[in-house]
Design a protein around this motif. Sequence first.
Motif, PDB file in Angstrom:
ATOM      1  N   ILE A 165      -3.149   7.486   1.117  1.00  0.00           N
ATOM      2  CA  ILE A 165      -3.979   7.179   0.914  1.00  0.00           C
ATOM      3  C   ILE A 165      -4.762   7.673  -0.173  1.00  0.00           C
ATOM      4  O   ILE A 165      -5.268   6.454  -0.556  1.00  0.00           O
ATOM      5  CB  ILE A 165      -4.360   7.594   2.015  1.00  0.00           C
ATOM      6  N   PRO A 166      -5.211   8.626  -0.634  1.00  0.00           N
ATOM      7  CA  PRO A 166      -5.346   8.618  -1.980  1.00  0.00           C
ATOM      8  C   PRO A 166      -5.480   7.646  -3.525  1.00  0.00           C
ATOM      9  O   PRO A 166      -6.032   6.745  -4.302  1.00  0.00           O
ATOM     10  CB  PRO A 166      -6.307   9.701  -1.933  1.00  0.00           C
ATOM     11  N   LYS A 167      -4.289   8.264  -3.478  1.00  0.00           N
ATOM     12  CA  LYS A 167      -3.092   7.781  -4.622  1.00  0.00           C
ATOM     13  C   LYS A 167      -3.556   6.331  -4.161  1.00  0.00           C
ATOM     14  O   LYS A 167      -3.187   5.419  -5.551  1.00  0.00           O
ATOM     15  CB  LYS A 167      -1.672   7.817  -4.116  1.00  0.00           C
ATOM     16  N   ALA A 168      -3.146   5.263  -3.580  1.00  0.00           N
ATOM     17  CA  ALA A 168      -3.049   3.594  -3.189  1.00  0.00           C
ATOM     18  C   ALA A 168      -4.102   4.022  -4.028  1.00  0.00           C
ATOM     19  O   ALA A 168      -4.309   2.785  -4.760  1.00  0.00           O
ATOM     20  CB  ALA A 168      -2.400   3.918  -2.018  1.00  0.00           C
ATOM     21  N   LEU A 169      -5.771   3.642  -2.863  1.00  0.00           N
ATOM     22  CA  LEU A 169      -6.768   3.150  -3.166  1.00  0.00           C
ATOM     23  C   LEU A 169      -6.879   3.680  -4.430  1.00  0.00           C
ATOM     24  O   LEU A 169      -7.493   2.593  -5.535  1.00  0.00           O
ATOM     25  CB  LEU A 169      -7.840   4.067  -2.480  1.00  0.00           C
ATOM     26  N   GLY A 170      -6.584   4.413  -5.239  1.00  0.00           N
ATOM     27  CA  GLY A 170      -6.940   4.922  -7.151  1.00  0.00           C
ATOM     28  C   GLY A 170      -6.609   4.062  -7.673  1.00  0.00           C
ATOM     29  O   GLY A 170      -6.674   2.999  -8.733  1.00  0.00           O
ATOM     30  N   ARG A 171      -4.828   3.738  -6.907  1.00  0.00           N
ATOM     31  CA  ARG A 171      -3.972   2.293  -8.314  1.00  0.00           C
ATOM     32  C   ARG A 171      -4.550   1.134  -7.844  1.00  0.00           C
ATOM     33  O   ARG A 171      -4.150   0.350  -8.420  1.00  0.00           O
ATOM     34  CB  ARG A 171      -2.460   3.484  -7.729  1.00  0.00           C
ATOM     35  N   ALA A 172      -4.744   0.756  -6.578  1.00  0.00           N
ATOM     36  CA  ALA A 172      -5.268  -0.414  -6.354  1.00  0.00           C
ATOM     37  C   ALA A 172      -6.855  -0.861  -6.626  1.00  0.00           C
ATOM     38  O   ALA A 172      -7.555  -1.618  -6.826  1.00  0.00           O
ATOM     39  CB  ALA A 172      -5.302  -0.907  -5.177  1.00  0.00           C
ATOM     40  N   LEU A 231       0.748  -1.282  -0.219  1.00  0.00           N
ATOM     41  CA  LEU A 231       0.041   0.052   0.286  1.00  0.00           C
ATOM     42  C   LEU A 231       1.326   0.898   0.324  1.00  0.00           C
ATOM     43  O   LEU A 231       0.791   2.221  -0.756  1.00  0.00           O
ATOM     44  CB  LEU A 231      -0.836  -0.300   1.068  1.00  0.00           C
ATOM     45  N   ALA A 232       2.282   1.055   0.821  1.00  0.00           N
ATOM     46  CA  ALA A 232       3.013   2.367   0.276  1.00  0.00           C
ATOM     47  C   ALA A 232       3.403   2.611  -0.655  1.00  0.00           C
ATOM     48  O   ALA A 232       3.285   3.701  -0.956  1.00  0.00           O
ATOM     49  CB  ALA A 232       4.339   2.234   2.018  1.00  0.00           C
ATOM     50  N   GLY A 233       4.126   1.378  -1.377  1.00  0.00           N
ATOM     51  CA  GLY A 233       4.205   1.287  -2.596  1.00  0.00           C
ATOM     52  C   GLY A 233       3.199   1.908  -3.746  1.00  0.00           C
ATOM     53  O   GLY A 233       3.931   2.990  -4.560  1.00  0.00           O
ATOM     54  N   LEU A 234       2.330   1.800  -3.832  1.00  0.00           N
ATOM     55  CA  LEU A 234       1.337   2.186  -4.188  1.00  0.00           C
ATOM     56  C   LEU A 234       0.658   3.324  -4.653  1.00  0.00           C
ATOM     57  O   LEU A 234       0.042   4.541  -5.321  1.00  0.00           O
ATOM     58  CB  LEU A 234      -0.069   1.382  -4.764  1.00  0.00           C
ATOM     59  N   GLY A 235       1.010   3.711  -2.627  1.00  0.00           N
ATOM     60  CA  GLY A 235       0.741   5.808  -2.733  1.00  0.00           C
ATOM     61  C   GLY A 235       1.482   6.451  -2.913  1.00  0.00           C
ATOM     62  O   GLY A 235       1.050   7.688  -2.978  1.00  0.00           O
ATOM     63  N   GLY A 236       2.818   5.819  -3.602  1.00  0.00           N
ATOM     64  CA  GLY A 236       3.353   6.203  -4.182  1.00  0.00           C
ATOM     65  C   GLY A 236       5.243   6.717  -3.548  1.00  0.00           C
ATOM     66  O   GLY A 236       6.488   7.172  -4.051  1.00  0.00           O
ATOM     67  N   GLY A 237       4.813   5.342  -2.714  1.00  0.00           N
ATOM     68  CA  GLY A 237       6.745   4.918  -2.470  1.00  0.00           C
ATOM     69  C   GLY A 237       7.411   5.830  -1.690  1.00  0.00           C
ATOM     70  O   GLY A 237       6.987   6.833  -0.455  1.00  0.00           O
ATOM     71  N   ILE A 238       8.691   6.099  -1.979  1.00  0.00           N
ATOM     72  CA  ILE A 238       9.491   7.383  -1.457  1.00  0.00           C
ATOM     73  C   ILE A 238       9.445   7.800  -2.530  1.00  0.00           C
ATOM     74  O   ILE A 238       8.653   8.152  -3.549  1.00  0.00           O
ATOM     75  CB  ILE A 238      10.711   7.143  -1.037  1.00  0.00           C
ATOM     76  N   GLY A 239      10.269  10.001  -1.627  1.00  0.00           N
ATOM     77  CA  GLY A 239      10.616  11.188  -2.426  1.00  0.00           C
ATOM     78  C   GLY A 239      11.188  11.452  -1.253  1.00  0.00           C
ATOM     79  O   GLY A 239      12.105  10.886  -0.781  1.00  0.00           O
ATOM     80  N   PHE A 240      11.663  12.220  -1.931  1.00  0.00           N
ATOM     81  CA  PHE A 240      12.720  13.136  -1.491  1.00  0.00           C
ATOM     82  C   PHE A 240      12.451  14.172  -1.292  1.00  0.00           C
ATOM     83  O   PHE A 240      12.237  15.387  -2.244  1.00  0.00           O
ATOM     84  CB  PHE A 240      13.763  13.144  -1.495  1.00  0.00           C
ATOM     85  N   MET A 241      11.924  15.774  -0.180  1.00  0.00           N
ATOM     86  CA  MET A 241      11.710  17.168  -0.006  1.00  0.00           C
ATOM     87  C   MET A 241      13.036  17.312   0.966  1.00  0.00           C
ATOM     88  O   MET A 241      12.410  17.463   1.754  1.00  0.00           O
ATOM     89  CB  MET A 241      10.831  17.306  -0.392  1.00  0.00           C
ATOM     90  N   TYR A 242      13.692  18.018   0.087  1.00  0.00           N
ATOM     91  CA  TYR A 242      14.381  18.536   1.296  1.00  0.00           C
ATOM     92  C   TYR A 242      14.831  20.742   1.198  1.00  0.00           C
ATOM     93  O   TYR A 242      15.005  20.859  -0.157  1.00  0.00           O
ATOM     94  CB  TYR A 242      15.848  18.499   1.248  1.00  0.00           C
ATOM     95  N   ALA A 243      14.186  21.401   2.258  1.00  0.00           N
ATOM     96  CA  ALA A 243      14.447  23.101   2.117  1.00  0.00           C
ATOM     97  C   ALA A 243      14.696  23.235   3.495  1.00  0.00           C
ATOM     98  O   ALA A 243      14.509  22.340   4.785  1.00  0.00           O
ATOM     99  CB  ALA A 243      13.141  23.343   1.587  1.00  0.00           C
ATOM    100  N   ALA A 297       3.051   2.676 -10.196  1.00  0.00           N
ATOM    101  CA  ALA A 297       3.707   3.280  -8.917  1.00  0.00           C
ATOM    102  C   ALA A 297       5.137   3.369  -9.147  1.00  0.00           C
ATOM    103  O   ALA A 297       5.195   4.606  -9.066  1.00  0.00           O
ATOM    104  CB  ALA A 297       3.085   2.255  -8.150  1.00  0.00           C
ATOM    105  N   ILE A 298       5.914   2.037  -9.868  1.00  0.00           N
ATOM    106  CA  ILE A 298       7.271   2.506 -10.239  1.00  0.00           C
ATOM    107  C   ILE A 298       8.189   3.376 -10.792  1.00  0.00           C
ATOM    108  O   ILE A 298       8.867   4.274 -10.244  1.00  0.00           O
ATOM    109  CB  ILE A 298       7.290   0.944  -9.398  1.00  0.00           C
ATOM    110  N   ALA A 299       7.106   3.315 -11.709  1.00  0.00           N
ATOM    111  CA  ALA A 299       7.213   4.397 -12.889  1.00  0.00           C
ATOM    112  C   ALA A 299       7.505   5.662 -12.711  1.00  0.00           C
ATOM    113  O   ALA A 299       8.568   6.777 -12.817  1.00  0.00           O
ATOM    114  CB  ALA A 299       6.466   3.942 -14.362  1.00  0.00           C
TER     115      ALA A 299
END
Length: 433
Positions: A126-133, A91-103, A244-246
Amino acid sequence: MTDRKHLKRRVRERMARTGESYTTALRHVLAARDAGDTAHDTAHDTAHDTAHDTAHDTAHDTVPSRQDPPGGHHEASLLHRLLPAHSEAMLAGLGGGIGFMYAVFEYKGHHPILTIVAQAHPDPVIPKALGRAGVPHEVRQTGSARVAERGLRETAAAGRAAICRVSRFSLPWRPGHPFPDPLEVVVTGVDGDRVSVLDTRAEPERLPLEEFMVAWSALKKSRHHLISITGTAGADPAKAVREAIAETAARLTGPVLGTSFDVNFGLSGMNRLAGQLGDPAGRTGWRRRFADPRAFFGAMTRLHECLETEYTAPGATRPLYARFLEEAAGLLGGTACGQAAGLYREAGGLWSRIAALAAEPFPRYRELAEEKAELLLTEGAAAADRLREIAAADAYEGPLGENDRTGLLAELADLAARAVRTEEEAVAALLRV
């Protein structure tokens, strides 16, 4: 107090054995305790961990075992409780997985404020994971508190849980800054003038509906946002995982917002962090930017929080994403997913080492952070008074010497540079999936 000392001792023992962060080790110990399996906790994956560590360099000293405990990622953990057929990692991966924002934000009259978001950002998970699944769900939002309460009661009466976006610091067990900060929680039931709310603990918190409405009404842009699941997943799993990976790879390597702020995202943001940590004299270098002792304390403790507990799962979410990639490999075949998973475990170990090193000179901060994590996971609302005391406490214990600060920044910069190189290899593997 005796129970807390016993819990802390077991967590420390596990940390010494596995090299895990306090938060990760705590979740393992609590999971084993809840299952009544202390022997399993003591011997958990020892043979596997030894073989795994031997096969890699010393960066893996802090890598958690492959069977990481549940609950490390807030949004994915909540969703997993509603969709148990999908793992938290998936579910974490389908929801976008990882990122990195530094400021680093600077405001007149205040010390610079560091922010790192290591999970997918800025889209809500959560909305991203539900939609993708392909999980059917209903979204409600209204500016009217009366209409919102009616919708909440209707959802509960229909036997559905309500995923609600609230102001984090308005919840009595999550005191903190006096500004709205979104957090997803799950309302599992409404009983008269009280609601049952799932947050961090395994058990729901009981809260007066009036108090919940204050937290639910505090976010201007997403006031009274509610999602309820109405069906079961219908998407092609392999297609969903590949998409999701792409998307994750694209956001790590290219534009996220389409503005000049994009230099702070992805691999670019990681390189900026590593460069500024190691810059000895530049205006944006940490040695100069955080020259004030209290500013330096704030930067180090914030670095620890952002890589381990805030807007992330431990290890900058990388170990959890590695688990997602291992599941993805079973759906997609090939070797690229497995290669990327190994690299993200390595990167997660490096980010955890950075977090631990940043907090090391500040024992009072570590003590309070550990107590907060314990209380949120074990007592929740029952510990609201003590959690407010922790939030209000001043953990600053005096300045570090110039040589100590310089040496610490040099170590952090070296580890960050190694993490970035590992991340670059990992993204290259993702692009081959």
